[in-house]
Scaffold this motif. Structure first.
Motif, PDB file in Angstrom:
ATOM      1  N   ARG A 192       0.838  -1.200   0.000  1.00  0.00           N
ATOM      2  CA  ARG A 192       0.000   0.000   0.000  1.00  0.00           C
ATOM      3  C   ARG A 192       0.874   1.251   0.000  1.00  0.00           C
ATOM      4  NH1 ARG A 192      -3.876  -2.676   3.443  1.00  0.00           N
ATOM      5  NH2 ARG A 192      -2.786  -1.857   5.269  1.00  0.00           N
ATOM      6  N   ARG A 193       1.954   1.165   0.760  1.00  0.00           N
ATOM      7  CA  ARG A 193       2.894   2.301   0.824  1.00  0.00           C
ATOM      8  C   ARG A 193       3.554   2.530  -0.531  1.00  0.00           C
ATOM      9  NH1 ARG A 193       3.246   6.097   4.979  1.00  0.00           N
ATOM     10  NH2 ARG A 193       5.307   7.051   4.967  1.00  0.00           N
ATOM     11  N   VAL A 194       4.006   1.454  -1.162  1.00  0.00           N
ATOM     12  CA  VAL A 194       4.616   1.557  -2.491  1.00  0.00           C
ATOM     13  C   VAL A 194       3.600   2.137  -3.476  1.00  0.00           C
ATOM     14  CG1 VAL A 194       5.578   0.277  -4.445  1.00  0.00           C
ATOM     15  CG2 VAL A 194       6.246  -0.337  -2.108  1.00  0.00           C
ATOM     16  N   GLY A 195       2.383   1.591  -3.441  1.00  0.00           N
ATOM     17  CA  GLY A 195       1.345   2.024  -4.368  1.00  0.00           C
ATOM     18  C   GLY A 195       0.915   3.462  -4.166  1.00  0.00           C
ATOM     19  N   SER A 196       1.066   3.985  -2.964  1.00  0.00           N
ATOM     20  CA  SER A 196       0.687   5.378  -2.705  1.00  0.00           C
ATOM     21  C   SER A 196       1.600   6.342  -3.444  1.00  0.00           C
ATOM     22  CB  SER A 196       0.733   5.673  -1.201  1.00  0.00           C
ATOM     23  OG  SER A 196       2.078   5.673  -0.717  1.00  0.00           O
ATOM     24  N   ILE A 197       2.828   5.917  -3.707  1.00  0.00           N
ATOM     25  CA  ILE A 197       3.792   6.740  -4.437  1.00  0.00           C
ATOM     26  C   ILE A 197       3.814   6.369  -5.914  1.00  0.00           C
ATOM     27  CG2 ILE A 197       6.238   7.366  -4.651  1.00  0.00           C
ATOM     28  CD1 ILE A 197       4.978   8.471  -2.148  1.00  0.00           C
ATOM     29  N   MET A 198       3.665   5.063  -6.184  1.00  0.00           N
ATOM     30  CA  MET A 198       3.791   4.567  -7.554  1.00  0.00           C
ATOM     31  C   MET A 198       2.669   3.568  -7.833  1.00  0.00           C
ATOM     32  SD  MET A 198       7.332   3.244  -9.253  1.00  0.00           S
ATOM     33  CE  MET A 198       8.021   4.870  -8.986  1.00  0.00           C
ATOM     34  N   PRO A 199       1.510   4.044  -8.236  1.00  0.00           N
ATOM     35  CA  PRO A 199       0.354   3.151  -8.449  1.00  0.00           C
ATOM     36  C   PRO A 199       0.597   2.051  -9.475  1.00  0.00           C
ATOM     37  CG  PRO A 199      -0.329   5.454  -8.416  1.00  0.00           C
ATOM     38  CD  PRO A 199       1.161   5.459  -8.465  1.00  0.00           C
ATOM     39  N   ASP A 200       1.478   2.291 -10.452  1.00  0.00           N
ATOM     40  CA  ASP A 200       1.728   1.295 -11.503  1.00  0.00           C
ATOM     41  C   ASP A 200       2.979   0.459 -11.229  1.00  0.00           C
ATOM     42  OD1 ASP A 200       3.544   3.322 -11.871  1.00  0.00           O
ATOM     43  OD2 ASP A 200       3.329   3.408 -14.048  1.00  0.00           O
ATOM     44  N   TYR A 201       3.294   0.256  -9.945  1.00  0.00           N
ATOM     45  CA  TYR A 201       4.529  -0.462  -9.591  1.00  0.00           C
ATOM     46  C   TYR A 201       4.580  -1.872 -10.169  1.00  0.00           C
ATOM     47  CZ  TYR A 201       1.957  -3.004  -5.935  1.00  0.00           C
ATOM     48  OH  TYR A 201       1.067  -3.820  -5.259  1.00  0.00           O
ATOM     49  N   LYS A 202       3.417  -2.507 -10.367  1.00  0.00           N
ATOM     50  CA  LYS A 202       3.417  -3.868 -10.904  1.00  0.00           C
ATOM     51  C   LYS A 202       3.975  -3.901 -12.318  1.00  0.00           C
ATOM     52  CE  LYS A 202      -0.257  -5.848  -8.053  1.00  0.00           C
ATOM     53  NZ  LYS A 202      -1.580  -6.513  -8.039  1.00  0.00           N
ATOM     54  N   GLU A 203       3.746  -2.849 -13.082  1.00  0.00           N
ATOM     55  CA  GLU A 203       4.303  -2.773 -14.432  1.00  0.00           C
ATOM     56  C   GLU A 203       5.825  -2.706 -14.384  1.00  0.00           C
ATOM     57  OE1 GLU A 203       2.613   0.415 -16.657  1.00  0.00           O
ATOM     58  OE2 GLU A 203       0.542  -0.200 -16.258  1.00  0.00           O
ATOM     59  N   LYS A 204       6.366  -1.988 -13.407  1.00  0.00           N
ATOM     60  CA  LYS A 204       7.827  -1.873 -13.258  1.00  0.00           C
ATOM     61  C   LYS A 204       8.422  -3.216 -12.845  1.00  0.00           C
ATOM     62  CE  LYS A 204       7.246   2.580 -13.845  1.00  0.00           C
ATOM     63  NZ  LYS A 204       5.810   2.760 -13.655  1.00  0.00           N
ATOM     64  N   GLU A 205       7.721  -3.911 -11.936  1.00  0.00           N
ATOM     65  CA  GLU A 205       8.178  -5.245 -11.528  1.00  0.00           C
ATOM     66  C   GLU A 205       8.204  -6.197 -12.722  1.00  0.00           C
ATOM     67  OE1 GLU A 205       5.727  -6.665  -8.263  1.00  0.00           O
ATOM     68  OE2 GLU A 205       7.504  -6.479  -7.000  1.00  0.00           O
ATOM     69  N   GLU A 206       7.151  -6.120 -13.511  1.00  0.00           N
ATOM     70  CA  GLU A 206       7.047  -6.999 -14.671  1.00  0.00           C
ATOM     71  C   GLU A 206       8.134  -6.685 -15.693  1.00  0.00           C
ATOM     72  OE1 GLU A 206       3.710  -8.465 -17.958  1.00  0.00           O
ATOM     73  OE2 GLU A 206       3.144  -7.084 -16.346  1.00  0.00           O
ATOM     74  N   PHE A 207       8.463  -5.405 -15.844  1.00  0.00           N
ATOM     75  CA  PHE A 207       9.524  -5.005 -16.770  1.00  0.00           C
ATOM     76  C   PHE A 207      10.850  -5.641 -16.343  1.00  0.00           C
ATOM     77  CE2 PHE A 207      12.966  -2.448 -18.331  1.00  0.00           C
ATOM     78  CZ  PHE A 207      12.583  -2.078 -19.605  1.00  0.00           C
ATOM     79  N   LEU A 208      11.181  -5.554 -15.065  1.00  0.00           N
ATOM     80  CA  LEU A 208      12.436  -6.124 -14.576  1.00  0.00           C
ATOM     81  C   LEU A 208      12.456  -7.640 -14.730  1.00  0.00           C
ATOM     82  CD1 LEU A 208      12.990  -3.985 -11.350  1.00  0.00           C
ATOM     83  CD2 LEU A 208      14.418  -3.987 -13.410  1.00  0.00           C
ATOM     84  N   ALA A 209      11.321  -8.269 -14.474  1.00  0.00           N
ATOM     85  CA  ALA A 209      11.255  -9.726 -14.602  1.00  0.00           C
ATOM     86  C   ALA A 209      11.408 -10.160 -16.052  1.00  0.00           C
ATOM     87  CB  ALA A 209       9.920 -10.230 -14.044  1.00  0.00           C
ATOM     88  N   ARG A 210      10.844  -9.379 -16.953  1.00  0.00           N
ATOM     89  CA  ARG A 210      10.835  -9.769 -18.363  1.00  0.00           C
ATOM     90  C   ARG A 210      12.131  -9.389 -19.079  1.00  0.00           C
ATOM     91  NH1 ARG A 210       6.534 -10.959 -21.978  1.00  0.00           N
ATOM     92  NH2 ARG A 210       5.096 -10.604 -20.271  1.00  0.00           N
ATOM     93  N   TYR A 211      12.673  -8.207 -18.736  1.00  0.00           N
ATOM     94  CA  TYR A 211      13.799  -7.690 -19.516  1.00  0.00           C
ATOM     95  C   TYR A 211      15.091  -7.515 -18.707  1.00  0.00           C
ATOM     96  CZ  TYR A 211       9.952  -6.599 -22.638  1.00  0.00           C
ATOM     97  OH  TYR A 211       8.840  -6.696 -23.436  1.00  0.00           O
TER      98      TYR A 211
END
Length: 217
Positions: A192-211
């Motif tokens: 929740r804390r991460v999402g309060s600053i960066m709502p699209d954090y899952k996209e960033k996680e997915e980017f690192l996992a994929r690329y």
């Protein structure tokens, strides 16, 4: 919907729903989704995409660059290496004159370490103010398994290879580790804390996992 912007065609999937605000999402594959309130006009959507057009194109270019990672590294003037989500010729990043391959490898790694230290320090300063936290120390290290870490004594470390990632992905790792100064585990409060600053954090996680495998020497 297809929108022309600076000689590029931005193709979006528009989803209407009972929401108050329009938002634009780009997943790790480059698929763009516009979520809009019911009855939003095409002109309003077009205007919103054009307003964020530069950022959208930069992100799409970063995704394309990561997809096209060279299989073998060429340590010569025309060899290509990632920096902040874009590919550059080696000679654009470091001095290549009269250097052998080992010297080029070492100097390039030094370049990434220096770049990462500078960028992380800048981004930590921004986000620690928003999160009202302050790490005791920050270090850039070499790691094969982690992009960042936070110890119980508030010591943050960041992988030098982050200098190869787009700035918004670096921001995610910085926010992630700073949030650990509040919550050491990955419980609901942490996310929740991460999402309060960066709502699209899952996209960033997915980017690192994929690329993430493309961001290496």
């Amino acid at each position: 919907m297809k929108i022309e912007f600076e000689n590029h065609t931005i193709e979006c999937n528009v989803l209407y729903g009972s929401r108050k605000k329009l938002s634009i999402h780009i997943d790790s594959t480059g698929h763009i989704t516009v979520k809009a309130p019911n009855d939003t006009s095409n002109e309003t959507i077009r205007s919103a995409v054009e307003r964020h057009g530069k950022r959208i194109l930069e992100k799409l270019q970063a995704i394309a660059a990561a997809r096209q990672a060279p299989k073998t590294r060429e340590y010569q003037d025309e060899g290509k290496f990632l920096h902040l989500g874009k590919y550059y010729f080696l000679h654009e990043l470091i001095d290549t004159k009269e250097r052998n391959e080992d010297e080029l490898k070492n100097n390039l790694k030094k370049f990434y370490f220096t770049s990462c230290k500078k960028i992380v320090a800048e981004r930590v300063k921004i986000y620690q103010a928003q999160l009202k936290v302050k790490p005791k120390s920050i270090e850039v290290v070499e790691s094969r398994t982690k992009w960042g870490s936070c110890s119980s004594d508030k010591h943050l470390t960041f992988n030098y290879r982050l200098a190869m990632a787009p700035i918004e992905v670096i921001d995610y790792v910085v926010v992630h580790e700073l949030c650990h100064l509040h919550h050491m585990n990955h419980d609901r409060s942490f996310w929740r804390r991460v999402g309060s600053i960066m709502p699209d954090y899952k996209e960033k996680e997915e980017f690192l996992a994929r690329y993430g495998q493309a961001m290496t020497l």
